[in-house]
Design a protein around this motif. Structure first.
Motif, short mmCIF file in Angstrom:
data_model
loop_
_atom_site.label_atom_id
_atom_site.label_comp_id
_atom_site.label_asym_id
_atom_site.label_seq_id
_atom_site.Cartn_x
_atom_site.Cartn_y
_atom_site.Cartn_z
N SER A 188 0.83 -1.21 0.00
CA SER A 188 0.00 0.00 0.00
C SER A 188 0.87 1.26 0.00
N ASP A 194 4.27 3.95 -0.90
CA ASP A 194 4.70 4.85 -1.97
C ASP A 194 5.61 4.15 -2.99
N LEU A 195 6.55 3.35 -2.50
CA LEU A 195 7.53 2.70 -3.39
C LEU A 195 6.82 1.80 -4.41
N LEU A 250 7.20 3.23 -8.04
CA LEU A 250 8.40 2.69 -8.69
C LEU A 250 8.30 1.20 -9.07
N ARG A 297 -1.15 -4.47 6.05
CA ARG A 297 -2.08 -4.65 7.17
C ARG A 297 -3.42 -4.00 6.91
N PRO A 306 8.97 -0.10 5.78
CA PRO A 306 9.92 0.73 6.53
C PRO A 306 11.06 -0.15 7.05
N PRO A 307 12.29 0.38 7.08
CA PRO A 307 13.45 -0.43 7.46
C PRO A 307 13.33 -1.08 8.83
N ARG A 327 7.73 13.94 3.79
CA ARG A 327 8.38 12.69 4.21
C ARG A 327 9.22 12.86 5.48
P1 NDP Z 1 6.00 3.51 3.38
O1 NDP Z 1 6.36 4.29 4.58
O2 NDP Z 1 5.03 4.07 2.40
O3 NDP Z 1 5.53 2.08 3.93
C1 NDP Z 1 5.14 1.03 3.07
C2 NDP Z 1 4.07 0.19 3.76
O4 NDP Z 1 4.62 -0.52 4.85
C3 NDP Z 1 2.95 0.99 4.36
O5 NDP Z 1 2.02 1.35 3.37
C4 NDP Z 1 2.39 0.05 5.40
O6 NDP Z 1 1.35 -0.72 4.83
C5 NDP Z 1 3.55 -0.88 5.72
N1 NDP Z 1 3.98 -0.67 7.11
C6 NDP Z 1 4.26 0.52 7.70
N2 NDP Z 1 4.60 0.33 9.00
C7 NDP Z 1 4.51 -0.99 9.23
C8 NDP Z 1 4.71 -1.79 10.39
N3 NDP Z 1 5.08 -1.27 11.57
N4 NDP Z 1 4.54 -3.13 10.27
C9 NDP Z 1 4.17 -3.68 9.10
N5 NDP Z 1 3.94 -2.96 7.97
C10 NDP Z 1 4.12 -1.63 8.03
O7 NDP Z 1 7.35 3.13 2.65
P2 NDP Z 1 7.78 3.38 1.13
O8 NDP Z 1 6.85 2.64 0.24
O9 NDP Z 1 8.01 4.81 0.91
O10 NDP Z 1 9.22 2.69 1.14
C11 NDP Z 1 9.42 1.31 1.35
C12 NDP Z 1 10.91 1.04 1.42
O11 NDP Z 1 11.52 1.49 0.24
C13 NDP Z 1 11.64 1.77 2.55
O12 NDP Z 1 12.68 0.94 3.01
C14 NDP Z 1 12.23 2.98 1.87
O13 NDP Z 1 13.39 3.43 2.55
C15 NDP Z 1 12.56 2.42 0.52
N6 NDP Z 1 12.62 3.40 -0.55
C16 NDP Z 1 11.54 4.18 -0.82
C17 NDP Z 1 11.58 5.08 -1.86
C18 NDP Z 1 10.40 5.92 -2.17
O14 NDP Z 1 10.53 6.75 -3.07
N7 NDP Z 1 9.27 5.75 -1.50
C19 NDP Z 1 12.78 5.25 -2.70
C20 NDP Z 1 13.85 4.35 -2.36
C21 NDP Z 1 13.75 3.46 -1.32
P3 NDP Z 1 0.12 -1.25 5.72
O15 NDP Z 1 -0.24 -0.13 6.66
O16 NDP Z 1 -0.93 -1.56 4.73
O17 NDP Z 1 0.64 -2.45 6.43
#
Ligand code: NDP
Length: 467
Positions: free
Chosen positions: A13, A15-16, A20, A50, A114-115, A215
């Motif tokens: 769900s 941004d990545l 991308l 989730r 998230p990392p 962000r």
């Molecule tokens: P987001 O912050 O948008 O998180 C992605 C999804 O992770 C959320 O939609 C959520 O989905 C789920 N999530 C969040 N917190 C938790 C949790 N505590 N436990 C389980 N699931 C969780 O991240 P991005 O999509 O921006 O980035 C993902 C990865 O890619 C990161 O590591 C980021 O550093 C890396 N990245 C991102 C870029 C970008 O442009 N966005 C570029 C390069 C790297 P739900 O609530 O449905 O579970």
């Protein structure tokens, strides 16, 4: 149809995935080779997260992303039709077990999470039966420091062997980075001159006009150094400085990149930046206008803790202490809210040693630039023969680098789905990149390097121009 591979996107769900990953797959359909289409045949795309999300919503997202990438036809329709969304928490063993019931064929787990969540999921994967051929794909940052990256490596190694772990850095798939690898070893002019003998200084710069863009949650804890230099720009430095690998395959290329980074250290030889003898500097933007858009001060952005002193612009000078490069400063720079952003690898050549009497210099160093956006090559070299026949003058030539219909993420996914980690970051390199920047982080933490300010829309603090 029975899937031959399932790609399970955790955090679908986010941004990545939307911006991308899905467009990357679309670009492989629209602009890829026949071999790419074969890789995608029978691919099942499972999105997971989730929050509530239906299969239909997910299919629509996949369809939209494909549409934006001009991907259509039977293959695109099949991928959309077979896509599924499974709601679940990836950090729960029970939820993950349920997720796996939807998997068919080989498995690629893409951590679009998230990392902080990744290590927790790695623990779950250790406790669960995965398909025999499982590949993991991870996004940076790989840990928070060298220790964290090593810990993450250990946890992942308990799940699958290293050659099935793809640590993604899409900068390695940038046309400029790929062109650098091609040109250095296949271009007679460059092959001879690409060393300290001829090159005086190299700048690897990736500035952007964008500010924080909401962000803060991620960026305020990272800053420009960790977000850009420690990861992306060090990879570009590695492809710019590595010795020629025996082959462009996962083993040899990654060995060569790792050796270059092992030899890389913070510049130890005195001033590189005018006005300071420190090999790093940092700054953050104040309110201003970039490209017609008003930006508030970084410190006033929602979610920012101004006392944290997070930098939005960082420059560091490094040395690659190999016989080829020792003594040449490599300046890495990246900044946000920059009015006229530079995005390039720029090498400046030394002046010729002697010049016949009667020829006056053009006064401008010769340069080779490989540009990220747009992908291009520029050269400035010394010529002459104009009105004053023996007066030297600079000549500039620019050409577009070969384009591809496949995006950088398409390239990354090609490697992941094709089981080829050549363009992914090896575990030891993920650790090494933290080690390289640690002295800078320490100097900043001790207050040795002031946090300067620059107005959004400017090109950085006065007197900073890396050019
Ligand atoms: P987001 O912050 O948008 O998180 C992605 C999804 O992770 C959320 O939609 C959520 O989905 C789920 N999530 C969040 N917190 C938790 C949790 N505590 N436990 C389980 N699931 C969780 O991240 P991005 O999509 O921006 O980035 C993902 C990865 O890619 C990161 O590591 C980021 O550093 C890396 N990245 C991102 C870029 C970008 O442009 N966005 C570029 C390069 C790297 P739900 O609530 O449905 O579970």
């Amino acid at each position: 149809m029975t899937a031959t591979t399932t790609m399970l996107i955790l955090g679908a769900s986010g941004d990545l995935t939307r911006r991308l990953l899905l467009p990357g797959i679309g670009s492989l359909i629209a602009g890829g080779e026949d071999s790419d289409l074969e890789l995608l045949q029978g691919l099942k795309l499972i999105g997971s997260g989730r929050s509530e999300h239906s299969d239909d919503e997910w299919r629509q997202e996949v369809r939209d992303a494909f549409g934006d990438a001009d991907a259509s036809g039977d293959l695109a329709d099949a991928l959309v039709g077979d896509a599924e969304y499974v709601v679940g928490d990836p950090t729960s063993k029970d939820d993950f077990a349920r997720l796996l019931e939807h998997v068919e064929g080989d498995l690629v787990v893409y951590f679009a999470l998230p990392p902080s969540v990744v290590v927790k999921v790695a623990a779950v994967l250790q406790a669960i039966d995965l398909p025999e051929h499982t590949v993991l794909a991870l996004e940076k940052p790989f840990g928070d420091d060298a220790e964290g990256a090593a810990h993450l490596n250990d946890e992942l190694a308990k799940v699958v062997p290293e050659d099935r772990i793809h640590r993604v850095d899409h900068f390695l798939a940038h046309r400029a980075a790929l062109a650098m690898l091609a040109m250095r070893f296949n271009n007679r002019l460059l092959e001879r001159s690409w060393s300290a003998e001829d090159v005086e200084r190299v700048e690897i710069v990736y500035d952007e006009q964008l500010g924080l863009e909401g962000r803060a949650g991620y960026y305020d804890g990272a800053g420009a150094l960790k977000d850009m230099l420690q990861s992306h720009l060090l990879q570009v430095l590695a492809v710019s400085t590595a010795e020629e690998p025996l082959a462009f395959d996962a083993e040899h290329l990654r060995d060569a990149l790792a050796t270059a980074l092992q030899a890389t250290r913070v510049w130890p030889h005195g001033p590189v930046f005018p006005g300071t003898d420190r090999p790093s500097r940092r700054a953050r933007y104040t309110a201003g206008e970039v490209d017609g858009k008003r930006l508030p001060s970084y410190a006033d952005e929602d979610g920012v803790d101004p006392d944290r002193g997070t930098e939005t612009l960082a420059e560091i000078a490094l040395e690659v202490a190999t016989p080829r490069w020792a003594g040449v400063p490599f300046v890495l720079r990246s900044g946000k809210a920059i009015g006229s952003p530079r995005n390039e690898i720029a090498a400046e050549f030394r002046p010729v040693r002697t010049r016949p009497e009667g020829q006056r210099g053009s006064g401008q160093p010769e340069r080779l630039v490989l540009g990220f956006k747009p992908p291009r090559v520029e050269m400035r070299f010394t010529s002459g023969g104009g009105d004053m026949p023996f007066e030297l003058e600079p000549v500039e030539v620019t050409g577009a680098l070969p384009r591809s219909g496949v995006t950088e993420y398409g390239e990354v996914l090609r490697g992941i789905l094709g089981d080829d980690p050549t363009l992914s970051i090896r575990g030891d390199v993920a650790v090494r990149c933290w080690e390289i920047v640690q002295p800078v982080l320490d100097a900043w933490a001790s207050g040795d390097v002031p946090l300067e300010e620059y107005q959004a829309g400017s090109d950085g603090p006065a007197g900073w121009s890396a050019r």
